[in-house]
Design a protein around this motif. Structure first.
Motif, PDB file in Angstrom:
ATOM      1  N   CYS A 136      28.821  83.518  49.002  1.00 25.10           N
ATOM      2  CA  CYS A 136      28.591  82.376  49.883  1.00 25.10           C
ATOM      3  C   CYS A 136      27.404  82.652  50.800  1.00 25.10           C
ATOM      4  CB  CYS A 136      29.855  82.117  50.713  1.00 25.10           C
ATOM      5  SG  CYS A 136      29.785  80.674  51.776  1.00 25.10           S
ATOM      6  N   ASP A 137      26.659  81.590  51.131  1.00 22.35           N
ATOM      7  CA  ASP A 137      25.616  81.697  52.148  1.00 22.35           C
ATOM      8  C   ASP A 137      25.855  80.640  53.215  1.00 22.35           C
ATOM      9  OD1 ASP A 137      24.799  79.334  50.968  1.00 22.35           O
ATOM     10  OD2 ASP A 137      23.053  80.221  49.972  1.00 22.35           O
ATOM     11  N   SER A 138      25.053  80.659  54.238  1.00 22.91           N
ATOM     12  CA  SER A 138      25.250  79.735  55.362  1.00 22.91           C
ATOM     13  C   SER A 138      25.138  78.281  54.929  1.00 22.91           C
ATOM     14  CB  SER A 138      24.225  80.025  56.465  1.00 22.91           C
ATOM     15  OG  SER A 138      24.419  81.310  57.012  1.00 22.91           O
TER      16      SER A 138
ATOM     17  N   PHE B   9      28.433  77.207  53.078  1.00 24.78           N
ATOM     18  CA  PHE B   9      29.712  77.530  53.699  1.00 24.78           C
ATOM     19  C   PHE B   9      30.395  76.283  54.264  1.00 24.78           C
ATOM     20  CE2 PHE B   9      31.907  79.620  57.505  1.00 24.78           C
ATOM     21  CZ  PHE B   9      33.029  79.970  56.761  1.00 24.78           C
TER      22      PHE B   9
ATOM     23  N   LEU C 283      28.259  86.235  58.247  1.00 30.19           N
ATOM     24  CA  LEU C 283      27.015  85.460  58.186  1.00 30.19           C
ATOM     25  C   LEU C 283      26.191  85.632  59.458  1.00 30.19           C
ATOM     26  CD1 LEU C 283      28.328  82.180  56.504  1.00 30.19           C
ATOM     27  CD2 LEU C 283      26.874  83.928  55.455  1.00 30.19           C
TER      28      LEU C 283
ATOM     29  N   SER D 206      24.056  88.502  59.288  1.00 31.43           N
ATOM     30  CA  SER D 206      23.125  88.453  58.153  1.00 31.43           C
ATOM     31  C   SER D 206      23.627  89.257  56.957  1.00 31.43           C
ATOM     32  CB  SER D 206      21.728  88.937  58.569  1.00 31.43           C
ATOM     33  OG  SER D 206      21.212  88.115  59.595  1.00 31.43           O
TER      34      SER D 206
END
Length: 261
Positions: free
Chosen positions: A119-121, A124, A217, A220
């Motif tokens: 998952c990334d920002s 999400f 997240l 980072s």
């Protein structure tokens, strides 16, 4: 499922970004865990000998499929050649299918397959809640939660191995759901979630996982979700994790039995 990847927060380092950051970073993580140089090559498998591989328990074969590429580690050169020959013409999906492998190799036992999701920002989808408390991973109430669930649930969750704080929901003084993560190579946060059996079905896994993923997240880190049960996979998908591949560990029969295979 966890076989205790022995990395600490200090081992994390910067990862490069490509046109598909999630897939590229995921491949870099598992290539590092192989313990020897190995490359994910699209529509192919690369098998290497690596006695120190962290793709699987010691002495086993570790197979990881990400995207349309597959890597595998074996404990020695001879086993690596056997695996390479047996799997070279299989599609990637079959290489992490225990039934398909048993048609090609003298398989004694397997662990998995486990789905690998990231998952990334941007992707999400957090669950909304204000009831989450942050405590230390070694808090006595965390030990009490683990003591109340089965060994299988504890092992599957990996919660005993987290290096982050624990993000918890309580009923009274008792923790009924908890999440956190362990720092893996390439600035990866391996997420762990556990809900007490009596409290399942109420969305608490999403709530505590949201707090853990947000923490990762914000630092980072790349959140990674590894799971076998469909219920856990549903939680990950609801939070916006993309299922990019699978991991399988394989233990072969002893050589004398394998010769008769």
């Amino acid at each position: 499922m966890d076989f205790s990847v022995a990395w600490t927060p200090a081992d994390c380092h910067h990862a490069s970004v490509t046109n598909d950051p999630l897939l590229e970073r995921a491949q870099q993580v598992w290539a590092d865990l192989a313990g020897t140089p190995v490359t994910f090559t699209e529509s192919a498998i690369e098998v290497v000998a690596s006695p120190q591989s962290l793709l699987c328990p010691p002495g086993w074969i570790g197979i990881v499929a990400l995207g349309r590429a597959v890597i595998a580690t074996a404990p020695d050169n001879g086993t690596a050649e056997i695996v390479k020959h047996a799997l070279k013409d299989l599609p990637a999906t079959a290489m992490i299918d225990p039934a398909a492998l048993r048609d090609r190799l003298p398989v004694k036992e397997t662990l998995g397959p486990a789905t690998l999701a990231y998952c990334d920002s941007a992707g999400f989808h957090p669950a909304e809640s204000s009831a989450v408390e942050t405590i230390s991973a070694d808090h006595a109430d965390m030990a009490a939660l683990l003591a109340r669930v089965s060994v299988e649930d504890t092992d599957e969750s990996g919660l005993a191995d987290i290096t982050s704080p624990a993000f918890v929901v309580r009923t009274g003084t008792d923790i009924i759901a908890a999440a956190g993560y362990r720092c893996w190579p390439r600035r990866t946060a391996h997420v762990s979630v556990l809900t007490a059996p009596a409290a399942r079905g109420r969305g608490l896994g999403r709530v505590v996982a949201t707090a853990a993923v947000l923490d990762a997240l914000n630092a980072s880190l790349l959140p990674q979700w590894r799971a076998r049960p469909e219920a856990s996979r549903r939680v990950a998908r609801a939070l916006g994790f993309r299922e990019l591949g699978s991991q399988l560990s394989v233990n072969l029969m002893p050589a004398d039995r394998a010769q008769r295979f």
